[in-house]
Design a protein around this motif. Structure first.
Motif, PDB file in Angstrom:
ATOM      1  N   LYS A  61      -5.307 -14.957   0.531  1.00  0.00           N
ATOM      2  CA  LYS A  61      -6.651 -14.583   0.089  1.00  0.00           C
ATOM      3  C   LYS A  61      -7.620 -14.499   1.263  1.00  0.00           C
ATOM      4  O   LYS A  61      -8.512 -13.656   1.282  1.00  0.00           O
ATOM      5  CB  LYS A  61      -7.162 -15.576  -0.961  1.00  0.00           C
ATOM      6  N   THR A 107      -7.212 -11.201   3.007  1.00  0.00           N
ATOM      7  CA  THR A 107      -7.829 -10.026   2.397  1.00  0.00           C
ATOM      8  C   THR A 107      -9.225  -9.806   2.949  1.00  0.00           C
ATOM      9  O   THR A 107      -9.798  -8.738   2.775  1.00  0.00           O
ATOM     10  CB  THR A 107      -7.989 -10.175   0.871  1.00  0.00           C
ATOM     11  N   ILE A 127     -11.795 -11.427   1.910  1.00  0.00           N
ATOM     12  CA  ILE A 127     -12.814 -11.730   0.904  1.00  0.00           C
ATOM     13  C   ILE A 127     -13.214 -13.193   0.954  1.00  0.00           C
ATOM     14  O   ILE A 127     -14.385 -13.532   0.873  1.00  0.00           O
ATOM     15  CB  ILE A 127     -12.308 -11.319  -0.481  1.00  0.00           C
ATOM     16  N   MET A 128     -12.236 -14.064   1.152  1.00  0.00           N
ATOM     17  CA  MET A 128     -12.593 -15.455   1.361  1.00  0.00           C
ATOM     18  C   MET A 128     -12.737 -15.659   2.865  1.00  0.00           C
ATOM     19  O   MET A 128     -11.859 -15.272   3.639  1.00  0.00           O
ATOM     20  CB  MET A 128     -11.512 -16.365   0.778  1.00  0.00           C
ATOM     21  N   ALA A 180     -17.047  -3.646   4.023  1.00  0.00           N
ATOM     22  CA  ALA A 180     -16.299  -4.241   2.903  1.00  0.00           C
ATOM     23  C   ALA A 180     -15.442  -3.227   2.160  1.00  0.00           C
ATOM     24  O   ALA A 180     -14.315  -3.512   1.778  1.00  0.00           O
ATOM     25  CB  ALA A 180     -17.269  -4.919   1.952  1.00  0.00           C
ATOM     26  N   GLU A 181     -15.961  -2.021   1.992  1.00  0.00           N
ATOM     27  CA  GLU A 181     -15.192  -1.052   1.228  1.00  0.00           C
ATOM     28  C   GLU A 181     -13.984  -0.567   2.021  1.00  0.00           C
ATOM     29  O   GLU A 181     -12.874  -0.424   1.501  1.00  0.00           O
ATOM     30  CB  GLU A 181     -16.077   0.135   0.848  1.00  0.00           C
ATOM     31  N   ALA A 205     -11.341  -3.154   1.893  1.00  0.00           N
ATOM     32  CA  ALA A 205     -10.627  -3.185   0.621  1.00  0.00           C
ATOM     33  C   ALA A 205      -9.621  -2.044   0.513  1.00  0.00           C
ATOM     34  O   ALA A 205      -8.577  -2.177  -0.105  1.00  0.00           O
ATOM     35  CB  ALA A 205     -11.619  -3.110  -0.532  1.00  0.00           C
ATOM     36  N   TYR A 230      -3.923  -5.883  -1.833  1.00  0.00           N
ATOM     37  CA  TYR A 230      -3.509  -7.229  -2.253  1.00  0.00           C
ATOM     38  C   TYR A 230      -2.940  -7.160  -3.658  1.00  0.00           C
ATOM     39  O   TYR A 230      -3.599  -6.694  -4.582  1.00  0.00           O
ATOM     40  CB  TYR A 230      -4.718  -8.155  -2.195  1.00  0.00           C
ATOM     41  N   ALA A 258      -1.670  -9.434  -6.620  1.00  0.00           N
ATOM     42  CA  ALA A 258      -1.624 -10.815  -7.106  1.00  0.00           C
ATOM     43  C   ALA A 258      -0.312 -11.060  -7.851  1.00  0.00           C
ATOM     44  O   ALA A 258       0.397 -10.127  -8.224  1.00  0.00           O
ATOM     45  CB  ALA A 258      -2.802 -11.077  -8.020  1.00  0.00           C
ATOM     46  N   LEU A 295      -3.535  -8.989 -14.299  1.00  0.00           N
ATOM     47  CA  LEU A 295      -4.880  -8.995 -13.730  1.00  0.00           C
ATOM     48  C   LEU A 295      -5.404  -7.591 -13.436  1.00  0.00           C
ATOM     49  O   LEU A 295      -6.480  -7.442 -12.897  1.00  0.00           O
ATOM     50  CB  LEU A 295      -4.870  -9.779 -12.421  1.00  0.00           C
ATOM     51  N   TYR A 296      -4.635  -6.563 -13.783  1.00  0.00           N
ATOM     52  CA  TYR A 296      -5.009  -5.225 -13.357  1.00  0.00           C
ATOM     53  C   TYR A 296      -5.349  -4.255 -14.482  1.00  0.00           C
ATOM     54  O   TYR A 296      -5.732  -3.135 -14.225  1.00  0.00           O
ATOM     55  CB  TYR A 296      -3.873  -4.626 -12.513  1.00  0.00           C
ATOM     56  N   PHE A 297      -5.165  -4.646 -15.752  1.00  0.00           N
ATOM     57  CA  PHE A 297      -5.212  -3.626 -16.795  1.00  0.00           C
ATOM     58  C   PHE A 297      -6.396  -3.738 -17.745  1.00  0.00           C
ATOM     59  O   PHE A 297      -6.631  -4.775 -18.349  1.00  0.00           O
ATOM     60  CB  PHE A 297      -3.916  -3.666 -17.610  1.00  0.00           C
ATOM     61  N   ARG A 331      -8.630   4.225 -11.335  1.00  0.00           N
ATOM     62  CA  ARG A 331      -8.576   3.738  -9.957  1.00  0.00           C
ATOM     63  C   ARG A 331      -8.737   4.908  -8.975  1.00  0.00           C
ATOM     64  O   ARG A 331      -9.467   4.802  -7.987  1.00  0.00           O
ATOM     65  CB  ARG A 331      -7.239   3.006  -9.743  1.00  0.00           C
ATOM     66  N   LYS A 336     -12.311   5.856  -8.733  1.00  0.00           N
ATOM     67  CA  LYS A 336     -13.078   4.900  -7.916  1.00  0.00           C
ATOM     68  C   LYS A 336     -12.878   5.179  -6.440  1.00  0.00           C
ATOM     69  O   LYS A 336     -13.783   5.001  -5.637  1.00  0.00           O
ATOM     70  CB  LYS A 336     -12.631   3.466  -8.228  1.00  0.00           C
ATOM     71  N   LEU A 376      -1.263   0.905  -8.268  1.00  0.00           N
ATOM     72  CA  LEU A 376      -2.730   0.888  -8.254  1.00  0.00           C
ATOM     73  C   LEU A 376      -3.241   0.426  -6.900  1.00  0.00           C
ATOM     74  O   LEU A 376      -4.178   0.991  -6.344  1.00  0.00           O
ATOM     75  CB  LEU A 376      -3.266  -0.038  -9.348  1.00  0.00           C
TER      76      LEU A 376
END
Lengths: 233, 307, 551
Positions: free
Chosen positions: C347, C350, C352-353, C372-373, C376, C381, C383, C388-390, C402, C405, C447
Motif C-alpha cells: 500500500k 502505491t 497513497i499511504m 496523483a493521477e 494512479a 494495484y 487487492a 472490491l471492484y464491482f 473504467r 474514467k 480493470l
C-alpha cells in the motif's frame, strides 16, 4: 422452551406504572413526555407485525444489511458536509421492498446507529422520521407520479423539510411556553440550512442513482426470493 | 444471598460493580425516571438539584470527556432557548426593554433559563445512560418484549463494523485507481463517493445471501427462539427496586399535590424555602446511584491507600 | 455403513438449461473424511449444498438422496438441522451475531434448548476449541482464521453427525488454514464425526482424507481412496486433475516408471524423503525463463529507501526501514508471515499511504512529487478481494466505466486488447457476481491494467484459486512479463512463486531479510521452501521443482 419464571416480567409493572404516571401529565400541560409516549405508541404496530410472524431468514438479513448500509453511508461523505445518503437508502429500500420493510429499515437504522454514535432524546424522533420516510415512499410508489425521477425527486426534497419539522418538534413542544407561528419560525429558521441541504442531497442522489440502486436491490430481492413491492402489483 | 436457582448465570453480558451490578431492567427504569424528572419539575431549586445530581452521576461513571466534548453544543442549545423564549413571550411584569413595540421581560428570560436548564439536564442523562445501558444490555431488555426486533438489531450491530471495515478497503482501492485524486467540484466528488459506496452495497447484498443461508442452516425459522441470557434477580436488586419504587411513588404523589411547581408570572415567586418532604424525596432518588458508585469508589480508594 | 446414499442425482439451477450435476451416484460412509475436489464449476458446491435440506439451492432435482436410511426431504426438520452441519467459504458472511458467545449459542437458541443445556455445551465447545479467552469479544475483533474456527465451533454446538464444509480455508492464510484442517481431523478422529469437505488446498488435505471424489462438469470423474485415485489419474495422464495431486506424489509418479498396487505413493514430505533415500535421482536444471539474469545498469523502476511506516502515532511501527529495488521486467515475490507488513508495504508503494520516514522513488522520481493521477495510472494495484471492484450490472459496463474514467473511448484498441488477453468475451454480459471467483479476479486485473501501468502490485493473487486457475494465472503473469510489465506480488504461495518469480524476498519484522533469485532463495531456506526442496534438499541441493529432477 421458555422459562416460565422469567424474572424479567417483574419489571414490566414498573414500566407500565411509568406510563400511567406519564398520562397524568396530560392535565398538567406537560406535552413533552406525552409526545414521547405517543410517538412510541405510533411505532408499536409496525414492530408488532414484525414480531407476530417469524420472518424468513432472508427478510431479516435484508432489513439488517440495508439498515447497516444506511447507517454506514454517512462515513464516506464525512468530507462533504451537508451531503449524506441515509435518507436515499431508506427511500430506495422502500421502493423495492415495500412500505413495511421501508419503515423497518429506516427506524432500525436510526436506532442502531445511535447505539454506536450516542443515544439522545432525538433517538425515537429519528426512528419515527426515517421510518415514516420509508413507509410513505413505499406506499406512494404505487402511484404513477412517484415512479419517475421527477416525482421521486420532489418527494425526497419535501422529506428534507418534513424530517426537520419532525425532528424539531420536541424542542418546540418542550421548551417554549408559547407555541405559535413565531416560535415555529424561530426554530425552523435555525435549522433551515440543514433541512435544505438534506432535501437537496436527496434530490441529488435520487436523480443520479435511483435507477442503479433500484436495479441493485431488485437483483437482491430476486436472489433472496423476497416478494418486494414491484412484484406485488 | 438468594438460593441458587435452576440456571448458572452467564456473565458474558457486560456486568460490573456499583450501578452496573443492578439488574439492567432496574437501571433502565431508573434512567427513564431520571429522564422524566427535568420535564416534570420546573422549580429552579428542583432543577438545580436534578442538574447537579445528573452531573455528579456522569462524573462518577467516568464520562468527563464526553461531557467536555459536548459542552459547546449544550451551551449553544441552551442559549438558543434562553434568547428565543422572551422574544416570543411578552408575559411578565418586569420589563427590561422594548424590541420594537414588544416588551422584553425579565420573567420570560428567566423562564427561558429554566427551560434551558431542563433541556440540558435531559440531554445530560444520556451520556450516563449510554455508559450503563450498553447495547447488549439494551438488547437483552428488549429480547423478551420484542425478540424479532432485538435479534434484527443485533444483526445490524454485527454488520455495521463489518461494513465499515470493507468500506475502508473499497476506498483504498478506488484511491489506488485514481479516483478522488483531482480537485473537483462538490457535485463530482459526491458522485464519485457514491459510486465507490455502491461497490460496498453490491458486495454486501451479495454476501448477505450467505448470511441468510448460514442462519437457516443453523435452524433459524424452526421454532421459537429461547434465550440463554439471564440475569438473576438478587436481594440487592430487590432492595433498590423497593427504594426506587417508594421514592417514585412519593414524588408522583407530591407532583399531583402541586409540589415542585414554580410560579413565574406576573412576578417571580421567591424560590426558598423548599425543604419539604417532597424535595428530600427527589434528592434521595438522585442520591441512589451516587451512593452505589461512590461506595465503590471509596472502597477502592480505601483499599488502595492501605496497600 | 452408509450415511449418505446419492442415487442418480441430476440438478439444474432455476432458470438455467444446463445441468449443474449429472447422474451422480455415490455412497458416503459414516466416519469418513471425504474430500470433494474439481475445477470451479464442476458442481462440488452444488452437490455439497444438496446434502443439507436448509441450504439446497433453488432448481430442479431428480434422483434421490438418502440420509441415514431416510429420504433427505423426509428427515424431521429439527433432526436435519442438528445432525447435518454446514460451514461456508467466507468467514465473515456466515457470522450472524455480534459477539462470539452469542454466535456460539445461536443455533441452540433457535432450536429452543434449555438454558442449562446451552451453557453446558458452550463451556464444552469453548474448551475444545480453546476459545475461552475470546468468548466475550465482538466478532469483528477476530482474525479470519479465528472467525472460521468460530463458525466451525458454532455448528459443533449441536453435536452434528456430519460436517459439510465448502472450501472453508479458501480465504485463510496457510497457517490458519493448516490449523483449521488439523481441528477438522481431530473432530473426525476423536468424535468420529463424518466430514465432507470441498477444498483446493490439496497438499494438506490429501494425507487426511480417507475418501476422495473428483468432479468434472457435474459428473464424478474419480472416486476412491487417495492411492487408487492417484494411480488412476497417473495412468490416464489426465491433464485436468494432475495438478490436483500433492506435489510429492507427483514427483514420485513422474520419476518412478512403474507402480504396483502395493507400492505406497508418498503424500507427505516425510514419506517422500524415505522414498527418495532409496532411489537414484539426478539434477536436470535447465536455465528457464526464471533464471534469466535481471537487466542491470539502467535506473531501477522502483527504489524504496529505508521506509518506515505506522498507521497512527501511538501504534507500533509496521515497516522499520524497508529497502527494496525493483528493476524493469522483474516478477518479484515478497513473502512474509501474518502481520509482517507485506500488505502495508504494498500500500505504501502505491504512493497513497505516505511513509513517515524514508523515500520511495518511482522511475527515478520521488513518488511524493508525482502527480496523483499520473501515479494512479502508472502503478496498478490489485487487492486480494476482487469484490472490491464491482458496482455495475455487467462486466462490460464495469470495463466501460473504467475506460471512460481513463478517457479511453468505447472500442478503444487497448480495451479490446484487455478483453482478448483475459478471455472475457464470453462473460461480458454477465453480472460480476454471476461469474466464478477466478473470472472475477481476471476482470479486476483487467480493470487495473486498463491504464497500462508500468508497475503491477498484486496482493496474494492466488488466494482461493483452484489449481487449474492458478496455473492459468501463472501463464498470464509470464505473458504480461513478456510484454514488459514489472510485477511485485505479495504471496503465501511458495510453490506458485517458485514457478513464476524472477526474484523472491522475505519480509520480517518490518525489514527485508533475504532477497535472491528463487533458486538461491529456496535452496538456502529450511522452512520457507518448496516441498520438493524439502524432500530432495539433502541429496540434490539445487533442486526446487519437479522439472529439476530426472531418474
Amino acid at each position: 422452551m421458555k422459562d416460565r419464571r422469567n424474572p424479567k416480567i417483574y419489571f414490566y409493572p414498573l414500566i407500565f406504572f411509568l406510563m400511567v404516571l406519564a398520562v397524568i401529565f396530560i392535565w398538567q400541560e406537560r406535552y413533552l413526555p406525552l409526545s414521547f409516549i405517543l410517538l412510541f405508541l405510533s411505532m408499536v404496530p409496525f414492530y408488532r407485525r414484525f414480531e407476530r410472524k417469524k420472518a424468513k431468514a432472508e427478510v431479516v438479513v435484508v432489513i439488517a444489511v440495508l439498515a447497516a448500509i444506511a447507517a454506514v453511508s454517512r462515513v464516506p461523505f464525512m468530507a462533504l458536509p451537508g451531503i449524506q445518503p441515509t435518507s436515499f437508502v431508506v427511500i430506495t429500500a422502500a421502493l423495492v421492498f415495500g412500505p413495511e420493510v421501508g419503515f423497518l429499515v429506516g427506524s432500525t437504522s436510526a436506532l442502531a446507529s445511535n447505539l454506536f454514535l450516542g443515544q439522545g432524546p432525538w433517538t425515537p424522533w429519528q426512528m419515527f422520521s426515517w421510518g415514516m420516510m420509508g413507509l410513505s415512499a413505499g406506499y406512494l410508489y404505487r402511484f404513477a407520479w412517484m415512479q419517475n425521477r421527477i416525482g421521486l425527486g420532489i418527494f425526497g426534497f419535501c422529506w428534507g423539510f418534513l424530517f426537520g419539522l419532525i425532528m424539531n418538534l420536541w424542542i418546540v413542544v418542550g421548551f417554549f411556553e408559547t407555541i405559535n407561528w413565531g416560535t415555529f419560525a424561530g426554530v425552523y429558521a435555525a435549522s433551515f440550512y440543514f433541512d435544505l441541504a438534506h432535501g437537496l442531497s436527496n434530490v441529488f442522489f435520487i436523480v443520479l442513482f435511483s435507477r442503479q440502486w433500484k436495479k441493485m436491490l431488485e437483483r437482491a430481492s430476486r436472489k433472496f426470493g423476497i416478494l418486494g413491492h414491484t412484484e406485488e402489483r | 444471598m438468594p438460593p441458587p436457582s435452576a440456571g448458572v448465570k452467564i456473565d458474558m453480558i457486560s456486568a460490573g460493580n456499583g450501578f452496573f451490578a443492578l439488574h439492567p431492567g432496574l437501571s433502565f427504569s431508573y434512567f427513564i425516571i431520571l429522564f422524566l424528572l427535568p420535564m416534570m419539575f420546573h422549580h429552579p431549586l428542583y432543577l438545580a438539584v436534578i442538574f447537579t445530581g445528573i452531573i455528579i452521576l456522569n462524573l462518577l461513571l467516568g464520562q468527563v470527556l464526553v461531557l467536555k466534548s459536548h459542552l459547546k453544543w449544550y451551551i449553544l442549545m441552551a442559549s438558543f432557548i434562553i434568547i428565543l423564549n422572551p422574544l416570543f413571550t411578552s408575559r411578565g411584569a418586569t420589563i427590561m426593554f422594548y424590541l420594537g413595540n414588544r416588551p422584553f421581560t425579565m420573567e420570560a428570560l428567566f423562564h427561558g433559563g429554566l427551560f434551558a436548564l431542563s433541556l440540558v439536564s435531559i440531554l445530560l442523562v444520556f451520556p450516563a445512560y449510554m455508559r450503563v445501558i450498553t447495547p447488549d444490555r439494551f438488547l437483552f431488555l428488549f429480547s423478551s418484549l420484542a425478540p424479532n426486533t432485538a435479534f434484527n438489531i443485533t444483526v445490524v450491530l454485527r454488520f455495521i463494523p463489518l461494513l465499515r471495515r470493507r468500506l475502508q478497503e473499497v476506498l483504498f482501492v478506488q484511491q489506488a485507481m485514481g479516483i478522488f485524486s483531482l480537485e473537483k467540484s462538490r457535485r463530482a466528488k459526491a458522485k464519485e463517493t457514491m459510486e465507490t459506496f455502491n461497490i460496498l452495497v453490491t458486495w454486501s447484498l451479495e454476501s448477505s445471501l450467505q448470511t441468510a443461508a448460514s442462519m437457516r442452516a443453523r435452524g433459524y425459522e424452526t421454532q421459537k427462539r429461547s434465550s440463554a441470557m439471564v440475569y438473576q434477580i438478587n436481594r440487592y436488586d430487590l432492595v433498590f427496586l423497593g427504594l426506587i419504587a417508594a421514592s417514585v411513588a412519593a414524588a408522583l404523589l407530591g407532583y399531583i399535590w402541586g409540589y415542585g411547581q414554580y410560579q413565574i408570572y406576573p412576578y417571580l415567586e421567591p424560590a426558598l424555602p423548599v425543604l419539604s418532604w417532597h424535595f428530600l424525596t427527589i434528592m434521595f432518588f438522585l442520591f441512589i446511584p451516587i451512593f452505589l458508585e461512590g461506595r465503590e469508589w471509596i472502597q477502592w480508594h480505601f483499599i488502595r491507600s492501605k496497600m | 455403513m452408509a450415511l449418505y446414499q446419492i442415487q442418480n442425482v441430476t440438478f439444474a439451477y432455476a432458470g438455467e438449461a444446463q445441468n449443474a450435476l449429472q447422474q451422480i451416484s455415490l455412497s458416503l460412509n459414516k466416519g469418513d473424511f471425504v474430500l470433494f475436489c474439481g475445477p470451479t464449476g464442476s458442481g462440488k458446491t452444488t452437490l455439497l449444498r444438496l446434502l443439507k435440506k436448509e441450504v439446497q439451492p433453488a432448481g430442479k432435482m431428480s434422483g434421490i438422496i438418502v440420509y441415514d436410511g431416510n429420504l433427505l426431504e423426509e428427515v424431521d426438520q429439527d433432526r436435519g438441522v442438528e445432525e447435518i452441519a454446514m460451514v461456508f467459504q467466507d468467514p465473515d458472511d456466515q457470522i450472524v451475531m455480534e459477539t462470539v458467545w452469542q454466535e456460539l449459542i445461536f443455533a441452540m437458541e433457535n432450536l429452543g434448548y434449555e438454558m442449562k443445556t446451552i451453557q453446558r455445551r458452550l463451556a464444552e465447545v469453548a474448551n475444545y476449541f480453546g476459545m475461552e479467552s475470546w468468548l466475550s469479544l465482538p466478532v469483528h475483533h477476530l482474525s479470519g482464521g479465528q472467525k472460521q474456527l468460530l463458525n466451525l465451533a458454532a455448528v459443533m454446538m449441536l453435536r452434528p453427525k456430519v460436517l459439510l464444509l465448502d472450501e472453508p480455508t479458501a480465504q485463510l492464510d496457510p497457517i490458519a488454514a493448516r490449523e483449521f484442517l488439523q481441528v477438522l481431523y481431530r473432530i473426525n478422529q476423536e468424535l468420529s464425526t463424518t466430514i465432507i469437505l470441498s477444498e483446493h488446498r490439496l497438499e494438506e488435505v490429501f494425507p487426511l482424507a480417507s475418501r476422495i471424489i473428483m468432479l468434472e462438469q457435474g459428473k464424478v470423474k474419480y472416486s476412491g481412496d487417495p492411492h487408487t485415485i492417484m494411480v488412476d489419474i497417473w495412468k490416464k495422464k489426465d491433464p485436468t486433475f494432475w495438478p490436483y495431486l500433492p506435489v510429492v506424489s507427483r514427483l514420485y509418479l513422474t520419476v518412478s516408471q512403474t507402480i504396483s498396487a502395493n507400492n505406497q505413493i508418498p503424500l507427505t514430505v516425510k514419506a517422500g524423503k524415505a522414498w527418495a533415500d532409496r532411489v537414484e535421482l539426478q539434477e536436470n536444471i535447465s536455465a528457464g525463463p526464471v533464471e534469466e539474469p535481471v537487466k542491470q545498469g539502467c535506473r531501477p523502476l522502483l527504489d524504496c529507501r529505508e521506509v518506515f511506516f505506522q498507521y497512527e502515532k501511538d501504534l507500533s511501527l509496521i515497516l522499520k526501514g524497508v529497502s527494496l529495488q525493483l528493476e524493469r521486467g522483474e516478477i518479484f515475490t515478497l513473502f512474509g508471515g501474518n502481520g509482517s507488513g507485506k500488505t502495508t508495504l504494498l500500500k505504501v508503494l502505491t504512493g497513497i499511504m505516505k511513509p513517515i520516514r524514508g523515500k520511495v522513488f518511482f522511475g527515478g522520481k520521488d513518488i511524493k512529487k508525482i502527480d496523483a493521477e499520473d501515479q494512479a495510472r502508472r502503478i496498478g494495484y490489485l487487492a486480494q478481494n476482487p469484490s472490491l471492484y464491482f458496482n455495475r450490472e455487467t462486466v462490460a459496463g464495469q470495463i466501460q466505466s473504467r475506460a471512460d474514467k481513463l478517457g479511453l473511448g468505447s472500442n478503444h484498441a487497448h480495451v479490446e486488447k484487455m478483453i482478448h488477453f483475459f478471455e472475457l468475451k464470453e462473460i461480458l454480459d454477465k453480472h460480476p457476481y454471476d461469474i466464478s471467483g477466478g473470472q472475477r479476479q481476471k476482470v479486476a486485473l483487467a480493470l487495473v491494467l486498463l491504464s497500462n501501468p508500468d508497475l503491477i502490485l498484486l496482493d496474494e493473487p492466488t488466494k482461493g484459486l483452484d489449481p487449474l486457475c492458478k496455473q492459468e494465472f501463472g501463464t498470464m503473469l509470464q505473458r504480461l512479463h513478456r510484454y514488459g510489465s514489472t510485477i511485485l506480488m505479495v504471496s503465501h504461495d511458495i510453490e506458485f512463486a517458485a514457478q513464476v518469480s524472477s526474484r523472491c524476498a522475505l519480509l520480517f519484522d518490518g525489514k527485508i531479510i533475504a532477497s535472491d533469485t528463487p533458486r538461491t532463495f529456496f535452496t538456502q531456506n529450511y522452512f520457507y521452501t518448496t516441498f520438493i526442496h524439502r524432500v530432495l534438499g539433502e541429496k540434490l541441493p539445487r533442486v526446487i521443482g519437479i522439472e529439476d529432477v530426472t531418474a
